[in-house]
Design an enzyme around this catalytic site. Sequence first.
Site, PDB file in Angstrom:
ATOM      1  CD  GLU A 116      -2.338   1.367   2.831  1.00  0.00           C
ATOM      2  OE1 GLU A 116      -2.709   0.321   3.402  1.00  0.00           O
ATOM      3  OE2 GLU A 116      -2.480   2.499   3.346  1.00  0.00           O
TER       4      GLU A 116
ATOM      5  NE  ARG B 177      -0.673   8.157   5.888  1.00  0.00           N
ATOM      6  CZ  ARG B 177      -0.376   7.219   6.745  1.00  0.00           C
ATOM      7  NH1 ARG B 177       0.645   7.371   7.560  1.00  0.00           N
ATOM      8  NH2 ARG B 177      -1.060   6.111   6.776  1.00  0.00           N
TER       9      ARG B 177
ATOM     10  CB  THR C  64      -3.784   8.026   3.124  1.00  0.00           C
ATOM     11  OG1 THR C  64      -2.768   7.196   3.695  1.00  0.00           O
ATOM     12  CG2 THR C  64      -4.106   9.111   4.138  1.00  0.00           C
TER      13      THR C  64
ATOM     14  CE  LYS D 244      -5.817   1.747   7.551  1.00  0.00           C
ATOM     15  NZ  LYS D 244      -4.577   2.077   6.841  1.00  0.00           N
TER      16      LYS D 244
END
Length: 213
Positions: free
Chosen positions: A45, A49, A73, A133
């Site tokens: 992943e 960010r 994110t 998640k």
Amino acid sequence: MSHTPQSIITQLEQIRVLPILVTDDVDQAIRCVTTLAENGLPAVEITLRTPNAMTVLREVVRACPDVTVGAGTILTAAQLDAVKTSGAAFGISPGITPVLAKAAQESGLPYFPGVGGASDLMLALEHGFHVVKLFPSDVVGSTRMAKALGGPFPEVRFCLTGGVTVEATPALLQQSNVLCVGGSWMCPAGLINSGDWNAIATLAKAAAAAGKA
Ligand code: 3PG
């Protein structure tokens, strides 16, 4: 390579550890993802960010066709759209909103929303997302939370992320509704910035072994 939610889930069932990469540098990202894959972690992943994250994501997808490269994110529907366009295999969010859930459902991109409790999970299920998640795992209760949510939601499976360590991984993975764990511990910023690929290889091997323990 074309991916479906089920193909991603099948791969995560095998690896059980998803590295989470935070970097703004394309070359470092490609080197890091290659090192992780060569040492037992062929899915990753890349978080959105950092300011250059979309470029990093696009270039890693292009340079590493044998790696399952997802984006994390994802906070907005516009980001989700850009992730799909990048060719990424899947998307992940730290939380869930009605707008994002609807956009993800309509996008066809394999997508795993974040949940912190039962209400989030009900919203995820309303949009057809059964693999989520659990974030931040160590704060919201980790396997105790996953186990408790398994009562009312037996069909749901969790990816625990946030504060996960290699030492904790084998025990976390024993909880029956935990699909996998995710974390940044095998590719920390300090090692990426110093280009210490040997150290990252060692951490990746240990993480992959913890996923099989
Ligand atoms: C995430 O994006 O899921 C977390 O920031 C990863 O958490 P960690 O850095 O504590 O592994």
